[in-house]
Motif scaffolding. Structure first.
Motif, PDB file in Angstrom:
ATOM      1  N   PRO A  38       0.826  -1.218   0.000  1.00  0.00           N
ATOM      2  CA  PRO A  38       0.000   0.000   0.000  1.00  0.00           C
ATOM      3  C   PRO A  38       0.856   1.262   0.000  1.00  0.00           C
ATOM      4  O   PRO A  38       1.879   1.331   0.695  1.00  0.00           O
ATOM      5  N   LEU A  39       0.436   2.231  -0.789  1.00  0.00           N
ATOM      6  CA  LEU A  39       1.061   3.552  -0.727  1.00  0.00           C
ATOM      7  C   LEU A  39       0.813   4.148   0.658  1.00  0.00           C
ATOM      8  O   LEU A  39      -0.206   3.829   1.294  1.00  0.00           O
ATOM      9  N   PRO A  40       1.685   5.039   1.113  1.00  0.00           N
ATOM     10  CA  PRO A  40       1.483   5.633   2.440  1.00  0.00           C
ATOM     11  C   PRO A  40       0.199   6.446   2.601  1.00  0.00           C
ATOM     12  O   PRO A  40      -0.173   6.775   3.726  1.00  0.00           O
ATOM     13  N   CYS A  41      -0.496   6.742   1.490  1.00  0.00           N
ATOM     14  CA  CYS A  41      -1.756   7.481   1.604  1.00  0.00           C
ATOM     15  C   CYS A  41      -2.956   6.549   1.723  1.00  0.00           C
ATOM     16  O   CYS A  41      -4.093   7.017   1.911  1.00  0.00           O
ATOM     17  N   SER A  42      -2.742   5.242   1.620  1.00  0.00           N
ATOM     18  CA  SER A  42      -3.872   4.308   1.486  1.00  0.00           C
ATOM     19  C   SER A  42      -3.794   3.129   2.450  1.00  0.00           C
ATOM     20  O   SER A  42      -2.713   2.630   2.772  1.00  0.00           O
ATOM     21  N   TYR A  43      -4.965   2.683   2.881  1.00  0.00           N
ATOM     22  CA  TYR A  43      -5.127   1.365   3.470  1.00  0.00           C
ATOM     23  C   TYR A  43      -5.749   0.489   2.380  1.00  0.00           C
ATOM     24  O   TYR A  43      -6.652   0.916   1.666  1.00  0.00           O
ATOM     25  N   ILE A  44      -5.276  -0.745   2.267  1.00  0.00           N
ATOM     26  CA  ILE A  44      -5.850  -1.699   1.314  1.00  0.00           C
ATOM     27  C   ILE A  44      -6.485  -2.827   2.109  1.00  0.00           C
ATOM     28  O   ILE A  44      -5.821  -3.458   2.943  1.00  0.00           O
ATOM     29  N   LYS A  45      -7.765  -3.055   1.845  1.00  0.00           N
ATOM     30  CA  LYS A  45      -8.507  -4.092   2.568  1.00  0.00           C
ATOM     31  C   LYS A  45      -9.077  -5.094   1.580  1.00  0.00           C
ATOM     32  O   LYS A  45      -9.594  -4.716   0.525  1.00  0.00           O
ATOM     33  N   LEU A  46      -8.961  -6.373   1.914  1.00  0.00           N
ATOM     34  CA  LEU A  46      -9.628  -7.430   1.150  1.00  0.00           C
ATOM     35  C   LEU A  46     -10.875  -7.852   1.912  1.00  0.00           C
ATOM     36  O   LEU A  46     -10.815  -8.065   3.132  1.00  0.00           O
ATOM     37  N   ILE A  47     -11.991  -7.961   1.173  1.00  0.00           N
ATOM     38  CA  ILE A  47     -13.221  -8.455   1.793  1.00  0.00           C
ATOM     39  C   ILE A  47     -13.690  -9.705   1.055  1.00  0.00           C
ATOM     40  O   ILE A  47     -13.401  -9.891  -0.134  1.00  0.00           O
ATOM     41  N   ASP A  48     -14.389 -10.548   1.760  1.00  0.00           N
ATOM     42  CA  ASP A  48     -14.840 -11.828   1.180  1.00  0.00           C
ATOM     43  C   ASP A  48     -15.764 -11.613  -0.016  1.00  0.00           C
ATOM     44  O   ASP A  48     -16.609 -10.703  -0.016  1.00  0.00           O
ATOM     45  N   TRP A  49     -15.585 -12.462  -1.035  1.00  0.00           N
ATOM     46  CA  TRP A  49     -16.537 -12.554  -2.147  1.00  0.00           C
ATOM     47  C   TRP A  49     -16.872 -14.035  -2.312  1.00  0.00           C
ATOM     48  O   TRP A  49     -16.288 -14.738  -3.139  1.00  0.00           O
ATOM     49  N   PRO A  50     -17.803 -14.524  -1.491  1.00  0.00           N
ATOM     50  CA  PRO A  50     -18.102 -15.969  -1.490  1.00  0.00           C
ATOM     51  C   PRO A  50     -18.568 -16.496  -2.839  1.00  0.00           C
ATOM     52  O   PRO A  50     -18.233 -17.620  -3.212  1.00  0.00           O
ATOM     53  N   GLU A  51     -19.339 -15.665  -3.578  1.00  0.00           N
ATOM     54  CA  GLU A  51     -19.859 -16.132  -4.872  1.00  0.00           C
ATOM     55  C   GLU A  51     -18.742 -16.508  -5.837  1.00  0.00           C
ATOM     56  O   GLU A  51     -18.877 -17.414  -6.653  1.00  0.00           O
ATOM     57  N   GLY A  52     -17.632 -15.810  -5.763  1.00  0.00           N
ATOM     58  CA  GLY A  52     -16.500 -16.096  -6.644  1.00  0.00           C
ATOM     59  C   GLY A  52     -15.512 -17.071  -6.042  1.00  0.00           C
ATOM     60  O   GLY A  52     -14.515 -17.440  -6.686  1.00  0.00           O
ATOM     61  N   GLY A  53     -15.724 -17.436  -4.780  1.00  0.00           N
ATOM     62  CA  GLY A  53     -14.822 -18.381  -4.126  1.00  0.00           C
ATOM     63  C   GLY A  53     -13.576 -17.728  -3.559  1.00  0.00           C
ATOM     64  O   GLY A  53     -12.560 -18.407  -3.352  1.00  0.00           O
TER      65      GLY A  53
END
Length: 698
Positions: free
Chosen positions: A479-494
């Motif tokens: 992540p760039l120092p200006c950003s937080y990067i978050k992953l969230i679940d996408w169950p439909e796509g596995g």
């Protein structure tokens, strides 16, 4: 000590050090607790909180530009090549091509550029532009574009940016939706405006950039419209005669409404505030080493794209020089360069440049074609040198290090580096994922690292960025120092954040670089933008990623590009296209999957030279390239080649197209089939070739 022993010992020591370093891989991103929807979030390892500004006392783009102009007064800022002549050359088949004879770069220093900005800023007001009205810049990338942009910022005028290649419908939509009153344009763009003048609701003033031969369009515009028509130079003169005091913006004011290139439907206008863009610039300052006044930047990508707009703003902020070019005059062999005339890169000798993957793929293919065409000892020498350097980069002590590296650079790669001027020290790639093959090839041949970035218009290009010393491929950095990067679940796509060995999910970006939303489109804004309980704004990208153990992100899929086949298998169209485009016969490709069938098909834009060379070797007769693309032997050869590429990329059998259609004409922004950033417009392509696609499934 025996020099042969030293020559053996040094590579071994380096190899062991690299191996040890990889085992104890340092963290580039660290997990962080954030608000909003649950997920797996990572921040830059050096900054606990997102950065907002790198420059003390600077909170807007207007302040940043003024600060630079006062600090780097007599340093060169804006460079433009003088047009010496235009010539028309005839080609076999009766076609003709325009060729340009261009001179050396002529420069405006920072003080002169600031004076031009102030004069043009005042001139706009004297011309009648009112407070709270918007200006659209509808032109190719050039120095006047940057001057106009900064001039608008000094009067707190919101700028609407529009791709020069935009079609009539999208152009009308963009200008009418934002109620633009003043348009700044070039010659080709003035023609487009005249053609749609009856459909424009609010435009009252047009400022044209002085170009050779524009007088006909100016006369036509004055005779056929009620607009006030004035030249760029004249507006500057009006401001010189009657200066107007600056009306500087606030950080929260909208600097730009940037219309996306519209890969799906009509373009959407993204509202970027001054503090949004400034956050991205501040973050990149911490990543690219020793940016400064010794750097020369080659500007040729569309300034209507956030990648180029941010890059140029950053160059001006650090005292670098910006030399303007175009994709058609970039190198000595570019299509618009007259034989014997230097291309932009050779004339400028830049140290920095940005590129989208499609451009870098073309550079790779161009070098490969030239090497393969030369053949013999030269090709063998290139291949040996390339493989030796590749082994070294991969950490092998048997690779080319030290003096041997210098030897290969001199004998082989120096000629490749000369294509882009010979002094490139850093390349930023963004706009789409770059293949690992291209990244390694460019890195070895140019001798400079490629910083892969990931961001979107909606995040002011901010998201992630690979660091200078990260030699891995296929990833887009931490992540760039200006950003937080978050992953969230996408169950439909596995895709789940609990997946092993790496967390996976939809990429959500949060931070001060996340924009306000889409202009006059509250429904779409609410769909993809969310504010959490802590006040952090998040953008839901629709891209699928995974985090590596060191905190670096890899893009692995796209929600919209996934199609479920008849028997339940999922095909990621973008992933498959990225794997197949490495075939030497493929100039461009669109994979198509019909949910009512159990296989996918593809439209393949054939690589002209490669296919013709193969046909010549096989003794195949044809009348023209279109005829060659229809021959079953050609289709079979290309199909075999992309099947081989698919197997090498470990694609599943159902992911590899079972049938293809060869397309003889290239897909260009002018054709409306790809965006200005060369991304596929899937729906437009499907509609254009719907009969061909239906035939492939017949």
């Amino acid at each position: 000590m025996n020099p042969y022993f030293v020559g053996f010992l040094v590579p071994v020591a380096v190899s062991l050090l690299l191996h040890k370093r990889r085992k104890a891989e340092r963290k580039r991103g660290v997990q962080v607790e954030v608000g909003g929807e649950p997920g797996y979030a990572v921040r830059n390892y050096r900054f606990e909180q997102p950065v907002e500004t790198h420059w003390e006392g600077v909170s807007t783009l207007a302040e940043l530009f003024e600060r630079s102009c006062k600090e780097y007064v007599y340093m060169p800022l804006l460079g433009t090549r003088k047009l010496i002549s235009r010539e028309t050359e005839s080609a076999p088949g009766g076609r003709s091509f325009e060729k340009l004879h261009l001179g050396e770069y002529e420069w405006k220093c920072y003080a002169e550029a600031f004076k031009s900005v102030c004069n043009f800023s005042s001139g706009l007001i004297r011309l009648g532009h009112q407070k709270n009205e918007r200006v659209a810049i509808f032109a190719e990338t050039r120095a006047e574009w940057q001057v106009a942009l900064q001039a608008c910022f000094r009067q707190n005028i919101t700028v609407v940016t529009i791709y020069a290649s935009l079609g009539e419908e999208a152009l009308c939509h963009s200008l009418n939706e934002t109620e633009v009153t003043t348009v700044i344009c070039g010659q080709k763009e003035l023609k487009k405006l005249i053609d749609i003048s009856g459909q424009l609701d609010t435009v009252t003033r047009v400022v044209y950039i002085n170009e050779e031969g524009i007088s006909d369009e100016v006369s036509l515009a004055r005779n056929s419209t009620s607009w006030i028509i004035e030249s760029f130079d004249e507006v500057g003169r009006l401001g010189t005669e009657a200066p107007v005091e600056a009306n500087m913006p606030l950080p929260s004011d909208v600097a730009v409404i940037m219309y996306t290139s519209g890969s799906t439907g009509l373009p959407k206008g993204v509202m970027m505030t001054h503090c949004n863009v400034l956050a991205t610039l501040s973050a990149v300052m911490t990543i690219v080493p020793v940016l400064g006044s010794k750097d020369i930047y080659l500007a040729y990508l569309p300034l209507a794209h956030i990648l180029e707009l941010a890059a140029e703003a950053l160059m001006a902020a650090v005292g670098a020089s910006i030399g303007y070019g175009s994709p058609l005059t970039l190198t000595d062999t570019s299509s618009k360069i007259k034989k014997g005339t230097l291309g932009d890169a050779s004339a400028l000798k830049p140290t920095l440049m940005t590129a989208v993957p499609a451009i870098l793929d073309r550079v790779r293919d161009g070098v490969r074609k030239k090497v393969d065409g030369t053949g013999g000892a030269a090709k063998k020498l290139f291949d040996i040198g390339y493989n030796r350097r590749l082994a070294a980069i991969n950490g092998s002590w048997l690779g080319a290090w030290g003096l041997e590296k210098l030897l290969w650079d001199t004998l082989v790669f120096g000629k490749v580096r000369a294509i882009l001027g010979g002094k490139i020290r850093f390349v930023l790639s963004g706009g789409a994922p770059l293949s690992g093959d291209t990244q390694r090839f460019i890195n070895i041949c140019l001798g400079a690292p490629i910083g892969q970035g990931y961001g979107l218009t909606e995040t002011c290009a901010g998201g992630t960025f690979s660091e200078y010393d990260d030699t891995s491929v296929g990833r887009v950095g931490a992540p760039l120092p200006c950003s937080y990067i978050k992953l969230i679940d996408w169950p439909e796509g596995g895709y789940l954040t609990t997946d092993s060995p790496m967390p996976r999910g939809e990429i959500v970006i949060g931070g001060p670089n996340v924009t306000k939303g889409y202009f006059k489109n509250e429904a779409k804004t609410n769909e993809v933008y969310k504010d959490d309980e802590k006040g952090m704004r998040w953008f839901y990208s629709g891209d699928i990623g995974r985090f590596h153990p060191d905190g670096c992100l890899e893009i692995i899929d796209r929600k919209k590009d996934i199609v479920k086949l008849q028997h339940g298998e999922y095909v990621s169209l973008g992933k498959v296209e990225a794997a197949l485009i490495v075939s030497p016969y493929v100039e461009n490709i669109m994979v198509h999957a019909d949910p009512f069938h159990n296989y996918c098909v593809a439209l393949v834009v054939a690589a002209h030279n490669e296919l013709e060379n193969w046909a010549s070797q096989q003794g195949i007769k044809y009348s023209d390239f279109s005829d060659l693309c229809q021959k079953q032997e050609a289709v079979k050869e290309v199909l075999g080649s992309i099947a081989k590429a698919g197997k090498q990329a470990r694609l599943e059998k159902f992911e590899i197209p079972a049938k293809i259609k060869l397309i003889p004409e290239p897909w260009t922004p002018e054709s409306g089939l790809v965006t200005a950033a060369l991304k596929l417009k899937r729906e437009v392509i499907r509609k254009t070739y719907e009969n061909d696609l239906a035939q492939l499934y017949a």
